[in-house]
Design a protein around this motif. Structure first.
Motif, PDB file in Angstrom:
ATOM      1  N   LEU A 107      39.638  41.821  42.978  1.00  0.00           N
ATOM      2  CA  LEU A 107      39.888  41.110  44.466  1.00  0.00           C
ATOM      3  C   LEU A 107      39.969  39.773  44.178  1.00  0.00           C
ATOM      4  O   LEU A 107      39.812  38.930  43.469  1.00  0.00           O
ATOM      5  N   LEU A 108      41.009  39.442  44.928  1.00  0.00           N
ATOM      6  CA  LEU A 108      41.138  37.842  44.797  1.00  0.00           C
ATOM      7  C   LEU A 108      40.551  37.057  45.938  1.00  0.00           C
ATOM      8  O   LEU A 108      40.912  37.523  46.986  1.00  0.00           O
ATOM      9  N   THR A 109      40.390  35.348  45.771  1.00  0.00           N
ATOM     10  CA  THR A 109      39.651  35.322  46.605  1.00  0.00           C
ATOM     11  C   THR A 109      40.274  33.808  46.050  1.00  0.00           C
ATOM     12  O   THR A 109      40.887  33.330  45.728  1.00  0.00           O
ATOM     13  N   SER A 110      40.109  32.569  46.969  1.00  0.00           N
ATOM     14  CA  SER A 110      40.446  31.718  47.259  1.00  0.00           C
ATOM     15  C   SER A 110      39.556  30.392  46.244  1.00  0.00           C
ATOM     16  O   SER A 110      38.440  30.444  46.843  1.00  0.00           O
ATOM     17  N   ASP A 111      40.797  29.511  45.782  1.00  0.00           N
ATOM     18  CA  ASP A 111      39.513  28.380  45.163  1.00  0.00           C
ATOM     19  C   ASP A 111      39.401  27.262  46.100  1.00  0.00           C
ATOM     20  O   ASP A 111      40.083  27.365  46.972  1.00  0.00           O
ATOM     21  N   ALA A 112      39.108  26.044  45.191  1.00  0.00           N
ATOM     22  CA  ALA A 112      39.110  25.161  46.965  1.00  0.00           C
ATOM     23  C   ALA A 112      40.706  24.529  47.056  1.00  0.00           C
ATOM     24  O   ALA A 112      40.542  23.423  47.908  1.00  0.00           O
TER      25      ALA A 112
ATOM     26  N   ALA B 183      29.471  39.448  46.132  1.00  0.00           N
ATOM     27  CA  ALA B 183      28.775  39.899  46.965  1.00  0.00           C
ATOM     28  C   ALA B 183      29.128  38.360  48.485  1.00  0.00           C
ATOM     29  O   ALA B 183      28.492  37.423  48.318  1.00  0.00           O
ATOM     30  N   SER B 184      29.429  38.435  49.518  1.00  0.00           N
ATOM     31  CA  SER B 184      29.829  38.152  50.360  1.00  0.00           C
ATOM     32  C   SER B 184      30.889  37.116  50.847  1.00  0.00           C
ATOM     33  O   SER B 184      31.207  36.467  51.420  1.00  0.00           O
ATOM     34  N   ASN B 185      31.495  37.156  49.372  1.00  0.00           N
ATOM     35  CA  ASN B 185      32.640  36.253  49.432  1.00  0.00           C
ATOM     36  C   ASN B 185      34.390  37.285  50.485  1.00  0.00           C
ATOM     37  O   ASN B 185      34.224  38.678  50.121  1.00  0.00           O
ATOM     38  N   ARG B 186      34.666  35.918  50.852  1.00  0.00           N
ATOM     39  CA  ARG B 186      36.210  37.095  51.652  1.00  0.00           C
ATOM     40  C   ARG B 186      37.239  37.074  50.545  1.00  0.00           C
ATOM     41  O   ARG B 186      37.161  36.435  50.036  1.00  0.00           O
ATOM     42  N   VAL B 187      37.974  38.134  50.642  1.00  0.00           N
ATOM     43  CA  VAL B 187      39.268  38.006  49.734  1.00  0.00           C
ATOM     44  C   VAL B 187      40.393  38.038  50.968  1.00  0.00           C
ATOM     45  O   VAL B 187      40.411  38.520  51.542  1.00  0.00           O
ATOM     46  N   ILE B 188      41.238  38.605  49.816  1.00  0.00           N
ATOM     47  CA  ILE B 188      42.913  38.113  50.479  1.00  0.00           C
ATOM     48  C   ILE B 188      43.397  39.387  49.748  1.00  0.00           C
ATOM     49  O   ILE B 188      44.549  40.214  50.549  1.00  0.00           O
ATOM     50  N   GLY B 189      43.261  40.160  48.940  1.00  0.00           N
ATOM     51  CA  GLY B 189      43.841  40.696  48.253  1.00  0.00           C
ATOM     52  C   GLY B 189      43.297  42.025  46.926  1.00  0.00           C
ATOM     53  O   GLY B 189      42.545  41.679  46.310  1.00  0.00           O
TER      54      GLY B 189
ATOM     55  N   SER C 241      48.413  40.499  36.180  1.00  0.00           N
ATOM     56  CA  SER C 241      47.763  39.743  35.056  1.00  0.00           C
ATOM     57  C   SER C 241      48.143  37.917  35.017  1.00  0.00           C
ATOM     58  O   SER C 241      49.241  38.007  35.163  1.00  0.00           O
ATOM     59  N   GLY C 242      46.783  37.131  35.015  1.00  0.00           N
ATOM     60  CA  GLY C 242      47.673  36.164  35.006  1.00  0.00           C
ATOM     61  C   GLY C 242      46.353  34.461  34.607  1.00  0.00           C
ATOM     62  O   GLY C 242      46.130  35.712  34.644  1.00  0.00           O
ATOM     63  N   VAL C 243      47.168  33.660  34.386  1.00  0.00           N
ATOM     64  CA  VAL C 243      46.208  32.893  34.205  1.00  0.00           C
ATOM     65  C   VAL C 243      46.679  31.145  34.882  1.00  0.00           C
ATOM     66  O   VAL C 243      47.269  31.361  35.914  1.00  0.00           O
ATOM     67  N   SER C 244      45.427  30.384  34.901  1.00  0.00           N
ATOM     68  CA  SER C 244      45.684  29.319  35.880  1.00  0.00           C
ATOM     69  C   SER C 244      46.821  28.699  35.722  1.00  0.00           C
ATOM     70  O   SER C 244      47.579  28.427  35.421  1.00  0.00           O
ATOM     71  N   GLY C 245      47.393  28.108  37.424  1.00  0.00           N
ATOM     72  CA  GLY C 245      49.105  27.229  37.478  1.00  0.00           C
ATOM     73  C   GLY C 245      50.040  28.860  37.121  1.00  0.00           C
ATOM     74  O   GLY C 245      51.796  28.324  37.753  1.00  0.00           O
ATOM     75  N   ASP C 246      49.769  30.070  36.711  1.00  0.00           N
ATOM     76  CA  ASP C 246      50.957  31.267  37.036  1.00  0.00           C
ATOM     77  C   ASP C 246      50.645  31.751  38.517  1.00  0.00           C
ATOM     78  O   ASP C 246      50.312  31.593  39.276  1.00  0.00           O
ATOM     79  N   ILE C 247      52.233  31.579  39.190  1.00  0.00           N
ATOM     80  CA  ILE C 247      52.623  32.488  40.248  1.00  0.00           C
ATOM     81  C   ILE C 247      52.505  34.521  40.120  1.00  0.00           C
ATOM     82  O   ILE C 247      53.556  34.976  39.063  1.00  0.00           O
ATOM     83  N   GLY C 248      51.813  34.328  40.591  1.00  0.00           N
ATOM     84  CA  GLY C 248      51.000  36.349  40.517  1.00  0.00           C
ATOM     85  C   GLY C 248      51.621  36.953  42.137  1.00  0.00           C
ATOM     86  O   GLY C 248      52.139  36.161  42.571  1.00  0.00           O
ATOM     87  N   SER C 249      51.328  37.978  42.370  1.00  0.00           N
ATOM     88  CA  SER C 249      51.379  38.703  42.644  1.00  0.00           C
ATOM     89  C   SER C 249      50.175  39.287  43.304  1.00  0.00           C
ATOM     90  O   SER C 249      49.340  39.702  42.916  1.00  0.00           O
ATOM     91  N   VAL C 250      50.041  39.525  44.642  1.00  0.00           N
ATOM     92  CA  VAL C 250      49.016  39.350  45.018  1.00  0.00           C
ATOM     93  C   VAL C 250      49.427  41.001  46.787  1.00  0.00           C
ATOM     94  O   VAL C 250      50.683  40.875  46.938  1.00  0.00           O
ATOM     95  N   LEU C 251      49.046  42.105  46.912  1.00  0.00           N
ATOM     96  CA  LEU C 251      48.554  43.401  47.842  1.00  0.00           C
ATOM     97  C   LEU C 251      47.671  42.867  48.967  1.00  0.00           C
ATOM     98  O   LEU C 251      46.784  42.543  48.469  1.00  0.00           O
ATOM     99  N   LEU C 252      48.374  42.085  49.699  1.00  0.00           N
ATOM    100  CA  LEU C 252      47.378  41.324  51.173  1.00  0.00           C
ATOM    101  C   LEU C 252      46.762  42.388  51.687  1.00  0.00           C
ATOM    102  O   LEU C 252      47.157  43.644  52.264  1.00  0.00           O
ATOM    103  N   SER C 253      45.594  42.169  51.366  1.00  0.00           N
ATOM    104  CA  SER C 253      44.957  43.448  52.017  1.00  0.00           C
ATOM    105  C   SER C 253      43.255  42.813  52.523  1.00  0.00           C
ATOM    106  O   SER C 253      42.144  42.284  51.891  1.00  0.00           O
ATOM    107  N   PRO C 254      43.249  41.534  53.625  1.00  0.00           N
ATOM    108  CA  PRO C 254      42.042  40.659  53.910  1.00  0.00           C
ATOM    109  C   PRO C 254      40.740  41.405  54.168  1.00  0.00           C
ATOM    110  O   PRO C 254      41.148  42.717  54.594  1.00  0.00           O
ATOM    111  N   GLY C 255      39.639  41.197  53.610  1.00  0.00           N
ATOM    112  CA  GLY C 255      38.596  41.641  53.984  1.00  0.00           C
ATOM    113  C   GLY C 255      37.236  40.570  53.599  1.00  0.00           C
ATOM    114  O   GLY C 255      37.912  39.663  52.920  1.00  0.00           O
ATOM    115  N   SER C 256      36.662  41.592  52.413  1.00  0.00           N
ATOM    116  CA  SER C 256      35.265  40.991  51.655  1.00  0.00           C
ATOM    117  C   SER C 256      34.786  41.977  50.894  1.00  0.00           C
ATOM    118  O   SER C 256      34.772  43.251  50.712  1.00  0.00           O
ATOM    119  N   VAL C 257      33.933  40.978  49.956  1.00  0.00           N
ATOM    120  CA  VAL C 257      33.479  42.029  49.042  1.00  0.00           C
ATOM    121  C   VAL C 257      31.638  42.448  49.860  1.00  0.00           C
ATOM    122  O   VAL C 257      31.123  42.024  50.064  1.00  0.00           O
TER     123      VAL C 257
END
Length: 119
Positions: free
Chosen positions: A77-82, A92-98, A103-119
């Motif tokens: 599950l992915l959320t936003s950093d600063a 718990a209580s974090n919102r998610v974008i999808g 898989s990847g590391v910091s700086g990579d461009i990856g794919s996200v299946l958009l499904s906004p919600g919360s943990v």
């Protein structure tokens, strides 16, 4: 990999970098870069981004490209950093974008299946 669905053209309430998670701005027709896991995020900026006051496209449905801000495993599950970059969360209580589609590391461009919600 991307398979963008619905896109919404909005005005940047502040500078928005390419492939970043966005949240609603101060006005109904504005979006700004997300800056916390608790922000009301709803989509990902296109690969162009925008300066403050410019229009830009926000992908709100489908599979979008997003910049990773940390280590991500497929299925996380992915959320936003600063900085509006996608990071994995199970808090718990974090919102998610999808859900991460790559898989990847910091700086990579990856794919996200958009499904906004919360943990």
């Amino acid at each position: 990999m991307r398979n963008e669905g619905l896109q919404k053209t909005l005005i940047a309430g502040a500078a928005v970098n390419p492939n970043r998670i966005v949240k609603f701005g101060a006005a109904d027709n504005q979006a700004i870069q997300a800056a916390a896991a608790t922000d009301k995020m709803f989509g990902v900026s296109d690969n162009l981004g925008a300066a403050s006051g410019e229009t830009f496209d926000v992908i709100v449905d489908g599979i979008a490209l997003v910049k990773y801000g940390g280590n991500v495993a497929v299925g996380d599950l992915l959320t936003s950093d600063a900085n509006g970059q996608a990071i994995a969360t199970t808090t718990a209580s974090n919102r998610v974008i999808g859900v991460a589609m790559d898989s990847g590391v910091s700086g990579d461009i990856g794919s996200v299946l958009l499904s906004p919600g919360s943990v």
